[in-house]
Scaffold this motif. Structure first.
Motif, PDB file in Angstrom:
ATOM      1  N   ALA A  85       0.836  -1.212   0.000  1.00 50.98           N
ATOM      2  CA  ALA A  85       0.000   0.000   0.000  1.00 50.98           C
ATOM      3  C   ALA A  85       0.866   1.255   0.000  1.00 50.98           C
ATOM      4  O   ALA A  85       0.535   2.234  -0.674  1.00 50.98           O
ATOM      5  CB  ALA A  85      -0.935  -0.006   1.205  1.00 50.98           C
ATOM      6  N   LEU A  86       1.972   1.241   0.731  1.00 53.42           N
ATOM      7  CA  LEU A  86       2.885   2.386   0.703  1.00 53.42           C
ATOM      8  C   LEU A  86       3.374   2.626  -0.719  1.00 53.42           C
ATOM      9  O   LEU A  86       3.360   3.760  -1.206  1.00 53.42           O
ATOM     10  CB  LEU A  86       4.080   2.167   1.642  1.00 53.42           C
ATOM     11  N   ALA A  87       3.768   1.561  -1.398  1.00 53.60           N
ATOM     12  CA  ALA A  87       4.207   1.699  -2.789  1.00 53.60           C
ATOM     13  C   ALA A  87       3.077   2.256  -3.649  1.00 53.60           C
ATOM     14  O   ALA A  87       3.308   3.100  -4.526  1.00 53.60           O
ATOM     15  CB  ALA A  87       4.682   0.348  -3.331  1.00 53.60           C
ATOM     16  N   GLY A  88       1.858   1.824  -3.384  1.00 51.43           N
ATOM     17  CA  GLY A  88       0.709   2.313  -4.132  1.00 51.43           C
ATOM     18  C   GLY A  88       0.461   3.796  -3.907  1.00 51.43           C
ATOM     19  O   GLY A  88       0.219   4.544  -4.863  1.00 51.43           O
ATOM     20  N   TRP A  89       0.523   4.239  -2.662  1.00 50.47           N
ATOM     21  CA  TRP A  89       0.305   5.665  -2.380  1.00 50.47           C
ATOM     22  C   TRP A  89       1.420   6.516  -2.973  1.00 50.47           C
ATOM     23  O   TRP A  89       1.164   7.616  -3.482  1.00 50.47           O
ATOM     24  CB  TRP A  89       0.158   5.909  -0.880  1.00 50.47           C
ATOM     25  N   LEU A  90       2.644   6.019  -2.917  1.00 49.37           N
ATOM     26  CA  LEU A  90       3.744   6.749  -3.561  1.00 49.37           C
ATOM     27  C   LEU A  90       3.520   6.811  -5.074  1.00 49.37           C
ATOM     28  O   LEU A  90       3.736   7.855  -5.699  1.00 49.37           O
ATOM     29  CB  LEU A  90       5.089   6.096  -3.239  1.00 49.37           C
ATOM     30  N   ALA A  91       3.071   5.708  -5.650  1.00 50.67           N
ATOM     31  CA  ALA A  91       2.805   5.678  -7.094  1.00 50.67           C
ATOM     32  C   ALA A  91       1.710   6.676  -7.458  1.00 50.67           C
ATOM     33  O   ALA A  91       1.827   7.402  -8.461  1.00 50.67           O
ATOM     34  CB  ALA A  91       2.412   4.267  -7.534  1.00 50.67           C
ATOM     35  N   ILE A  92       0.656   6.751  -6.663  1.00 45.46           N
ATOM     36  CA  ILE A  92      -0.427   7.711  -6.931  1.00 45.46           C
ATOM     37  C   ILE A  92       0.122   9.137  -6.918  1.00 45.46           C
ATOM     38  O   ILE A  92      -0.186   9.936  -7.811  1.00 45.46           O
ATOM     39  CB  ILE A  92      -1.573   7.536  -5.912  1.00 45.46           C
ATOM     40  N   ALA A  93       0.928   9.462  -5.931  1.00 44.07           N
ATOM     41  CA  ALA A  93       1.501  10.811  -5.851  1.00 44.07           C
ATOM     42  C   ALA A  93       2.379  11.094  -7.061  1.00 44.07           C
ATOM     43  O   ALA A  93       2.302  12.174  -7.659  1.00 44.07           O
ATOM     44  CB  ALA A  93       2.293  10.963  -4.552  1.00 44.07           C
ATOM     45  N   PHE A  94       3.201  10.121  -7.442  1.00 39.57           N
ATOM     46  CA  PHE A  94       4.109  10.360  -8.559  1.00 39.57           C
ATOM     47  C   PHE A  94       3.411  10.294  -9.921  1.00 39.57           C
ATOM     48  O   PHE A  94       3.915  10.853 -10.889  1.00 39.57           O
ATOM     49  CB  PHE A  94       5.335   9.447  -8.470  1.00 39.57           C
ATOM     50  N   VAL A  95       2.252   9.654 -10.007  1.00 42.21           N
ATOM     51  CA  VAL A  95       1.461   9.725 -11.242  1.00 42.21           C
ATOM     52  C   VAL A  95       0.979  11.161 -11.432  1.00 42.21           C
ATOM     53  O   VAL A  95       1.014  11.698 -12.549  1.00 42.21           O
ATOM     54  CB  VAL A  95       0.286   8.719 -11.228  1.00 42.21           C
ATOM     55  N   ALA A  96       0.548  11.790 -10.360  1.00 44.82           N
ATOM     56  CA  ALA A  96       0.150  13.208 -10.455  1.00 44.82           C
ATOM     57  C   ALA A  96       1.337  14.056 -10.895  1.00 44.82           C
ATOM     58  O   ALA A  96       1.187  14.961 -11.725  1.00 44.82           O
ATOM     59  CB  ALA A  96      -0.388  13.699  -9.118  1.00 44.82           C
ATOM     60  N   ALA A  97       2.503  13.742 -10.374  1.00 44.32           N
ATOM     61  CA  ALA A  97       3.711  14.464 -10.798  1.00 44.32           C
ATOM     62  C   ALA A  97       3.961  14.250 -12.287  1.00 44.32           C
ATOM     63  O   ALA A  97       4.304  15.194 -13.006  1.00 44.32           O
ATOM     64  CB  ALA A  97       4.918  13.988  -9.988  1.00 44.32           C
ATOM     65  N   ALA A  98       3.769  13.031 -12.748  1.00 40.95           N
ATOM     66  CA  ALA A  98       4.000  12.725 -14.166  1.00 40.95           C
ATOM     67  C   ALA A  98       2.999  13.459 -15.060  1.00 40.95           C
ATOM     68  O   ALA A  98       3.381  13.983 -16.111  1.00 40.95           O
ATOM     69  CB  ALA A  98       3.912  11.216 -14.398  1.00 40.95           C
ATOM     70  N   VAL A  99       1.747  13.518 -14.644  1.00 42.75           N
ATOM     71  CA  VAL A  99       0.732  14.242 -15.423  1.00 42.75           C
ATOM     72  C   VAL A  99       1.130  15.710 -15.538  1.00 42.75           C
ATOM     73  O   VAL A  99       1.048  16.303 -16.616  1.00 42.75           O
ATOM     74  CB  VAL A  99      -0.671  14.074 -14.797  1.00 42.75           C
ATOM     75  N   GLY A 100       1.571  16.290 -14.445  1.00 41.60           N
ATOM     76  CA  GLY A 100       2.030  17.674 -14.484  1.00 41.60           C
ATOM     77  C   GLY A 100       3.293  17.851 -15.300  1.00 41.60           C
ATOM     78  O   GLY A 100       3.455  18.843 -16.014  1.00 41.60           O
ATOM     79  N   SER A 101       4.181  16.875 -15.225  1.00 40.48           N
ATOM     80  CA  SER A 101       5.450  17.017 -15.949  1.00 40.48           C
ATOM     81  C   SER A 101       5.272  16.902 -17.466  1.00 40.48           C
ATOM     82  O   SER A 101       6.070  17.448 -18.217  1.00 40.48           O
ATOM     83  CB  SER A 101       6.480  15.996 -15.458  1.00 40.48           C
ATOM     84  N   ILE A 102       4.225  16.224 -17.909  1.00 41.07           N
ATOM     85  CA  ILE A 102       3.945  16.167 -19.350  1.00 41.07           C
ATOM     86  C   ILE A 102       3.737  17.582 -19.877  1.00 41.07           C
ATOM     87  O   ILE A 102       4.220  17.938 -20.950  1.00 41.07           O
ATOM     88  CB  ILE A 102       2.725  15.265 -19.642  1.00 41.07           C
TER      89      ILE A 102
ATOM     90  N   PHE B 169       2.447  26.308 -17.669  1.00 42.12           N
ATOM     91  CA  PHE B 169       3.496  26.003 -18.651  1.00 42.12           C
ATOM     92  C   PHE B 169       2.979  25.638 -20.037  1.00 42.12           C
ATOM     93  O   PHE B 169       3.598  25.975 -21.039  1.00 42.12           O
ATOM     94  CB  PHE B 169       4.400  24.881 -18.142  1.00 42.12           C
ATOM     95  N   GLN B 170       1.865  24.937 -20.099  1.00 43.86           N
ATOM     96  CA  GLN B 170       1.369  24.499 -21.405  1.00 43.86           C
ATOM     97  C   GLN B 170       0.452  25.539 -22.049  1.00 43.86           C
ATOM     98  O   GLN B 170       0.579  25.827 -23.227  1.00 43.86           O
ATOM     99  CB  GLN B 170       0.638  23.156 -21.258  1.00 43.86           C
TER     100      GLN B 170
END
Length: 181
Positions: free
Chosen positions: A28-45, A118-119
């Protein structure tokens, strides 16, 4: 005679009702970290061209260098994921459900800001977004704190950074009306 403190076993929960540390909990910790970093990835696009765009902008003397944003945001997203995991480990109920809902909303607002600024080069809309983001993060911090103070405390640096980012957003927008609508 020296008094001894009672020992706690590492696997025992600190409070009744908190999920014990099991393989599922670590997943679950890995999952919550993944959720946070998916948001980061969406923003980084949206931020692929950010270094070039950021370099074109007139900035205040107190603006940090562009290279600082990546490490700061990486640390903040990691702390967000850990905070959400700590909140998730608390007993189920309305407060936990509300706290995790607020967490999801603030992640969406966070990712949206990069697209607006940015976009799409919409300084005023980005400022409105960051104002909503600030309110949502503050509410999430309070809700997480009520569940588990450490979870709320992990969001304090994020709230501080957003406060700074809002001031920077406002100033850069006002200095660059031709580039930021």
């Amino acid at each position: 005679m020296t008094p001894t403190l009672p020992s706690r076993t590492p696997s025992a929960p600190a409070r009744p009702g908190r999920a014990p540390l099991t393989p599922r909990t670590w997943l679950a910790l890995a999952g919550w970290l993944a959720i946070a970093f998916v948001a980061a990835a969406v923003g980084s696009i949206a931020s692929v061209q950010a270094p070039q765009f950021y370099a074109q902008l007139t900035q205040p003397a107190w603006a940090p260098p562009a290279w600082l944003f990546g490490p700061v945001w990486s640390a903040l997203y990691a702390m967000m994921g850990i905070a959400a995991w700590l909140a998730w480990r608390e007993p189920a109920g309305a407060l936990r459900r509300r706290a995790l809902w607020l967490f999801a909303v603030q992640l969406a607002l966070n990712a949206l800001w990069s697209w607006l600024f940015f976009q799409w080069h919409q300084g005023a809309w980005a400022l409105a977004d960051i104002g909503l983001l600030w309110c949502c993060v503050a509410a999430t911090l309070v809700a997480f704190w009520r569940l588990r103070p450490l979870a709320g405390a992990l969001l304090a640096p994020y709230l501080a950074w957003i406060t700074f980012a809002a001031a920077l957003n406002f100033t850069v927008w006002r200095l660059n009306p031709q580039l930021l609508g």
